[in-house]
Design an enzyme around this catalytic site. Sequence first.
Site, PDB file in Angstrom:
ATOM      1  N   LEU A   1       0.881  -1.178   0.000  1.00 11.91           N
ATOM      2  CA  LEU A   1       0.000   0.000   0.000  1.00 11.91           C
ATOM      3  C   LEU A   1       0.912   1.219   0.000  1.00 11.91           C
ATOM      4  O   LEU A   1       1.818   1.328   0.829  1.00 11.91           O
ATOM      5  CB  LEU A   1      -0.895   0.007   1.244  1.00 11.91           C
ATOM      6  CG  LEU A   1      -1.663   1.310   1.488  1.00 11.91           C
ATOM      7  CD1 LEU A   1      -2.691   1.564   0.390  1.00 11.91           C
ATOM      8  CD2 LEU A   1      -2.375   1.278   2.846  1.00 11.91           C
ATOM      9  N   GLU A   2       0.656   2.116  -0.952  1.00 11.61           N
ATOM     10  CA  GLU A   2       1.443   3.359  -1.028  1.00 11.61           C
ATOM     11  C   GLU A   2       0.552   4.477  -0.498  1.00 11.61           C
ATOM     12  O   GLU A   2      -0.492   4.768  -1.093  1.00 11.61           O
ATOM     13  CB  GLU A   2       1.822   3.597  -2.496  1.00 11.61           C
ATOM     14  CG  GLU A   2       2.743   4.755  -2.757  1.00 11.61           C
ATOM     15  CD  GLU A   2       3.085   4.891  -4.259  1.00 11.61           C
ATOM     16  OE1 GLU A   2       2.250   4.499  -5.116  1.00 11.61           O
ATOM     17  OE2 GLU A   2       4.174   5.395  -4.576  1.00 11.61           O
ATOM     18  N   VAL A   3       0.933   5.042   0.629  1.00 12.85           N
ATOM     19  CA  VAL A   3       0.160   6.162   1.188  1.00 12.85           C
ATOM     20  C   VAL A   3       0.824   7.449   0.714  1.00 12.85           C
ATOM     21  O   VAL A   3       2.045   7.593   0.823  1.00 12.85           O
ATOM     22  CB  VAL A   3       0.116   6.082   2.733  1.00 12.85           C
ATOM     23  CG1 VAL A   3      -0.406   7.378   3.333  1.00 12.85           C
ATOM     24  CG2 VAL A   3      -0.757   4.909   3.174  1.00 12.85           C
TER      25      VAL A   3
ATOM     26  N   THR B   1       5.395   4.604  -7.271  1.00 13.30           N
ATOM     27  CA  THR B   1       5.297   3.339  -8.017  1.00 13.30           C
ATOM     28  C   THR B   1       4.834   3.557  -9.462  1.00 13.30           C
ATOM     29  O   THR B   1       5.437   3.023 -10.394  1.00 13.30           O
ATOM     30  CB  THR B   1       4.348   2.352  -7.311  1.00 13.30           C
ATOM     31  OG1 THR B   1       3.119   3.008  -7.059  1.00 13.30           O
ATOM     32  CG2 THR B   1       4.933   1.839  -6.019  1.00 13.30           C
TER      33      THR B   1
END
Length: 719
Positions: free
Chosen positions: A464-466, A502
């Site tokens: 998960l990219e916050v 990403t």
Amino acid sequence: MTTALSLDQVDGIAVVTIDLPGEPVNKVTAGLRAEFAVMFDRIAADSSIRGVVLASGKADSWIAGADIDEFLTLRTPADAEALSRGGQELLARLESLGMPVVAAIHGACLGGGLETALACRYRIATDHPKTVLALPEVQLGLIPGAGGTQRLPRLIGLQRALDMILTSRTVRARKAYQMGLVDELVHPAILADVAIDRARKLADGGLAARRRPKDRGVTGMLLEDNPIGRAIVFRKAREGVLAKTQGNYPAPLAALRAVQARYERGREAGYREEARAFGEMAMSDESQQLVFLFFATTALKKDSGVDAPAPAPRPIETLGVIGAGFMGAGIATVAVQQSTPVRLKDTDTTRVARGIAAVSEVLQSRLKKRQITRLQYDDQLGLVGGTTSYAGFGRASLVIEAVFEDLALKHRVLREVEPVLDATAVYASNTSTIPISRIAEAAERPDRVLGMHFFSPVHKMPLLEVIVTPDTAKDATVSAVAYGKRLGKTVIVVNDAPGFYTTRTLSAYMNEAGRLLDEGVAIEAIDGALTAFGFPVGPITLLDEVGIDVGGKVGHVLFEAFGARMAPSVSMRRVVESGRTGRKGKRGFYLYGEDGTKNAVDSTVYELLPRGAARVQMDASEIREHCVLAMVNEAARCLDEGVLRSPRDGDVGAVFGIGFPPFRGGPFRYVDAVGAGRIVEELEALDDRFPGRFEPAAVLTAHARAHDRFYPAHGPPLP
Ligand code: 3HC
Ligand code: NAI
């Protein structure tokens, strides 16, 4: 000295409890091994002891394996081989204590932990979700080094053992019982009592441990119980490993050889080969990178996502999801699995129903695989409430928006829902490209807005990219990060920019693949070169998977943001304009069967490309250089610009989000391995030929000049 082992005697049975002081889990350290040796001598010398129970004093782990930190101190294969030999000898001593030893397993029983249990005469496990058994060594680039390759096949059969060893598969207690890996299942409350009772009965001869692997079926027995059958099993296993790893991972093959040595050359040779191969693997580059990833993901579990002091995360009691499409339904699925009630909103009831059906489908498959019970299935599905309005959103402490990738729509949705929300609620967008600060322009409370970029399929992808903007409040960030972890994700926090980390680095790589198509390189040559490098699929196949239309849109956004460096290739533009969408439309760079299976390249696609069907030869190494360096250089720019907080996040993000080969550790570890000097030379040479495309990032040039690295050459992989 504080000790890890304690001994209680209960009516002739020694209950040995392992509780490594000051550590959250039990791991087999040098100190623990020494204590075990002393304990075994003591037990053997005490004629009042008739049996032993091995228990853990930790709440949720039995033994989590060898101490991985210790591997960092190993300098030569001989050091590592000696470590393995020592482990083998210690467990041989346990096995031949002259009395029954019962493993009373509750919690994680992994690696050297499971090997310890295998050396016991009887294994009892608690029927509890925390109880899992595995030999995860090959995931660390190692092989089981304390007899696991030797004892497991004897216990559960060759094919099942190979499956566990070669894939690091985690087995839950119930499954372990079915396959004969454990002898008995009990409720945690009675584990200790039952274990003591069984030790006593075994000592009295009133109970026999199971001898033969369970339920192997006729084919299993026919194959495994004779040399010709086993040769087939070994050959198939080897072929399977090579097909899966492209030969990039030596550990599964080394493990296979150790198992095979036992069957073909006997016990001594088997153990010798296991220790030798463990030594060799422990020093391999692949293992160093995989061990780094273990430490990096462990460190991220403890990272709140903001610089200290970090506020406490807000508990997420209800989740609102806007958009019940592919991603929205995926997010709802992982949320209900963690017992979060979800309000799932879409524009009409048909779409809402489709979203709920998608949630149900994933849960159904878990039910079929017996990963959940019927009751859990009902409970989890019952947690999703569908809606076409924002009813119930007032209770949501986190809202995740997953509507179409369209800024105007995202603005509209944010304006609609914000007045309904509690002032402290966090609002996250699952956008894959649009800068969060652009989305937050529509907000009354931009400090509550951030990005939560999940990857598809959500229930399978680990990252998960916050994404945070300069306005995002710290408590909003830590709450999103904490909830992401609760969903089982490895979470990196990045600063806002187009494509974040990403999408941006992946696009640089895919775009370069498009430019190679412009140059006339064949589709299979591009995909083949990059799968050989270690990517799970090549970039052109990935475009077909993601959707050529989606790729085209992302490319456009990044071109607008970064200019010439990200200019879309002519090939890509033309294929997008042709209306081909990839696998979902069954028409892309490749041909697809009716059921969506990928077939050969669709040669008619070449008619759309600048050089038509005439394709030029290019070495795999040159193809790799173009695409990999484009990705690595973009990752380095993200570090330069402060999009990334650290090389560690960049490496973990690339491996777990966009398929960078794990055995290479990530883009920054790759630069360290190759040397920044050489990377910069290669980038400069490419930039001379293709001006503006490969100008080295400042951090790479600086590292090249100072012979600097992102990580220390020796010692702990994280500073
Ligand atoms: N060695 C060293 N440290 C370990 C460890 C191990 N085998 N297992 C866990 N730890 C440490 C973690 O680094 C972390 O340390 P920290 O608090 O100082 O950061 C701490 O224990 C807690 O770990 P997690 O944060 O990961 O806790 P979780 O509850 O989320 O997970 C776990 C627990 C499932 C046990 C997970 O830590 C795990 O998967 N551990 C690794 C298991 C493994 O790979 N074992 C095989 C080792 S190789 C081997 O045994 C070789 C043998 O064949 C000779
Ligand atoms: P999708 O097309 O499957 O789903 C979007 C859903 O939003 C549709 O069901 C649509 O009806 C709904 N919707 C539209 N307007 C709405 C409104 N006003 N209120 C409520 N619902 C509304 O799209 P997908 O693939 O799920 O993508 C959603 C978001 O996730 C996009 O921003 C996309 O960029 C992002 N994303 C997509 C990934 C993927 O692989 N598909 C990966 C990561 C992010």
